[in-house]
Design an enzyme around this catalytic site. Structure first.
Site, PDB file in Angstrom:
ATOM      1  N   GLY A  41      -1.727   1.138  -5.543  1.00 44.61           N
ATOM      2  CA  GLY A  41      -3.094   1.000  -5.040  1.00 44.61           C
ATOM      3  C   GLY A  41      -3.831   2.317  -5.194  1.00 44.61           C
ATOM      4  O   GLY A  41      -3.477   3.138  -6.028  1.00 44.61           O
ATOM      5  N   TYR A  43      -3.902   4.871  -3.310  1.00 45.48           N
ATOM      6  CA  TYR A  43      -3.243   6.111  -2.892  1.00 45.48           C
ATOM      7  C   TYR A  43      -1.832   6.284  -3.423  1.00 45.48           C
ATOM      8  O   TYR A  43      -1.235   7.324  -3.220  1.00 45.48           O
ATOM      9  CB  TYR A  43      -3.190   6.166  -1.355  1.00 45.48           C
ATOM     10  CG  TYR A  43      -4.545   6.096  -0.679  1.00 45.48           C
ATOM     11  CD1 TYR A  43      -4.964   4.925  -0.044  1.00 45.48           C
ATOM     12  CD2 TYR A  43      -5.417   7.180  -0.701  1.00 45.48           C
ATOM     13  CE1 TYR A  43      -6.208   4.846   0.573  1.00 45.48           C
ATOM     14  CE2 TYR A  43      -6.668   7.109  -0.085  1.00 45.48           C
ATOM     15  CZ  TYR A  43      -7.058   5.941   0.548  1.00 45.48           C
ATOM     16  OH  TYR A  43      -8.297   5.869   1.159  1.00 45.48           O
ATOM     17  N   GLU A  45       1.636   4.696  -6.234  1.00 48.58           N
ATOM     18  CA  GLU A  45       2.292   3.756  -7.164  1.00 48.58           C
ATOM     19  C   GLU A  45       3.637   3.453  -6.526  1.00 48.58           C
ATOM     20  O   GLU A  45       4.298   4.376  -6.018  1.00 48.58           O
ATOM     21  CB  GLU A  45       2.498   4.424  -8.529  1.00 48.58           C
ATOM     22  CG  GLU A  45       1.207   4.645  -9.309  1.00 48.58           C
ATOM     23  CD  GLU A  45       0.574   3.320  -9.728  1.00 48.58           C
ATOM     24  OE1 GLU A  45      -0.613   3.107  -9.395  1.00 48.58           O
ATOM     25  OE2 GLU A  45       1.278   2.501 -10.353  1.00 48.58           O
ATOM     26  N   ASP A 149      -4.320  -1.162   8.809  1.00 47.59           N
ATOM     27  CA  ASP A 149      -4.401  -1.870   7.521  1.00 47.59           C
ATOM     28  C   ASP A 149      -3.442  -3.053   7.483  1.00 47.59           C
ATOM     29  O   ASP A 149      -2.748  -3.296   6.486  1.00 47.59           O
ATOM     30  CB  ASP A 149      -4.098  -0.911   6.350  1.00 47.59           C
ATOM     31  CG  ASP A 149      -4.548  -1.485   5.004  1.00 47.59           C
ATOM     32  OD1 ASP A 149      -4.095  -0.963   3.962  1.00 47.59           O
ATOM     33  OD2 ASP A 149      -5.325  -2.465   5.003  1.00 47.59           O
TER      34      ASP A 149
END
Ligand SMILES: Brc1nc2nc[nH]c2c(Br)c1Br
Length: 344
Positions: A41, A43, A45, A149
């Site tokens: 994403g 921020y 891998e 999140d």
């Protein structure tokens, strides 16, 4: 001010929540081999890897170069929470020779894809997994942390082993009373109203809104229940379901001045009955029982102080059949004990 766990960080002390003055001893990366990429994403891998010492499969999350402070926060929170119920275990922190890349090594979960899960899960599965997620969140909140999140992509579920793990603590933060937090957190479909109207004094209850969105997805078999095309549209989707009466009293209660040039957001909408969303074909109708919808109603509230806490939600009657599951001995008469050969 949060209704519960408001002062746990003060009680646990500076060593617990002060992640800035926290030095990380990074191990060397030779021990781990990358097998293949499994995610990624903004921020990081994420790779599937193998630990050469014990031949275990693991996950290697390679952090993209971000500010040191954010890396320290994620590692500190993972260190604080590792070992907690349904929390992903941090196994190691490694840095490459150049010192440029920092990676987190975590336990691997054979995750079932969310769209497949929605089709697969029975009523008892939904009760079981939402209960396990609430158990994780009550632990996290009791240790003074907001995840910020919660969404299907951050809830790993190994359905064969009935194992759930809450992952990705990159946006998590320590809760302190009366602090204004950033509102550009979370993932759009799972953002709570307080984020969408710019109310910064939020708390743990932010995560309960997101659980409510996942719960609604599972009950109504919709991949994302509130699926906005942008933050304004996201709020509009919510208004159309919860109605504008309680929205207006929420704004007044917290003295929130919400301005929008999106004129659809200035209309009035009636509250929709939750029964309106029951999946059309009869097969799924039995999922959205009165008890299920009562619990859903108590999670998806505009007013974050009125939302059930993770602890209160766990004692809802909806979970009766799964709450005592751990207490029942395995393999009683007629009870099918699943093959736990591969399920550690
Ligand atoms: Br942590 C972690 N992050 C992931 N991203 C994609 N798949 C992932 C798994 Br499986 C784990 Br475990």
């Amino acid at each position: 001010m949060a209704r519960t766990y408001a002062d746990v960080n003060d009680a646990l002390g500076r060593q617990w929540y002060d992640y800035e003055n926290f030095t990380i001893e990074w191990s060397s990366p030779e021990r781990y081999e990358i097998i293949d990429r499994i995610g990624g994403g903004k921020y990081s891998e994420v790779f599937k890897g193998i630990d050469m010492v014990n031949s275990d499969i693991c996950v290697i999350k390679v952090l993209k170069p971000v500010v040191d402070k954010k890396i320290k926060r994620e590692v500190k929170i993972l260190r604080n929470l590792t070992g907690g119920p349904n929390i992903i275990a941090l196994l190691d922190v490694v840095q490459d020779q150049t010192g440029r890349y920092h990676s987190l090594v975590m336990e691997y979960i054979e995750n079932v894809e969310w769209k497949a899960a929605l089709i697969l899960f029975t009523e008892v599965d939904i009760k079981y997994y939402i209960f396990q997620l609430l158990k994780a969140l009550d632990f996290v909140h009791s240790r003074g942390v907001m995840h910020r999140d919660v969404k299907p992509g951050n809830v790993m579920i190994d359905h064969r082993c009935r194992k759930l793990r809450l992952i990705d603590w990159g946006l998590a933060e320590f809760y302190h009373p009366d602090i204004a937090y950033h509102i550009r957190v979370g993932s759009r479909y799972y953002k709570a109203p307080e984020l969408l109207v710019g109310y910064k004094m939020y708390d743990y209850s932010l995560d309960i809104w997101s659980v409510g969105c996942m719960f609604a997805s599972m009950l109504f078999k919709r991949e994302h229940f509130f699926r906005g095309s942008d933050n304004d549209d996201q709020l509009l989707r919510i208004l159309r379901v919860l109605g504008t009466n309680s929205f207006d009293s929420y704004l007044k209660m917290y003295d929130i001045t919400f301005k929008s040039c999106h004129e659809a957001l200035l209309q009035e909408y009636p509250k929709q009955p939750w029964t309106r969303f029951t999946a059309p074909d009869y097969r799924h109708r039995d999922l959205a029982t009165t008890e299920a919808l009562d619990l859903l109603e108590k999670m998806l509230r505009y007013d974050h102080r009125q939302r059930l806490t993770a602890r209160e939600a766990q004692s809802h009657a909806y979970f009766n059949v799964v709450r005592l599951e751990g207490a029942s001995h395995k393999g009683g008469l007629g009870e099918y004990v699943s093959d736990s050969g591969f399920c550690s």
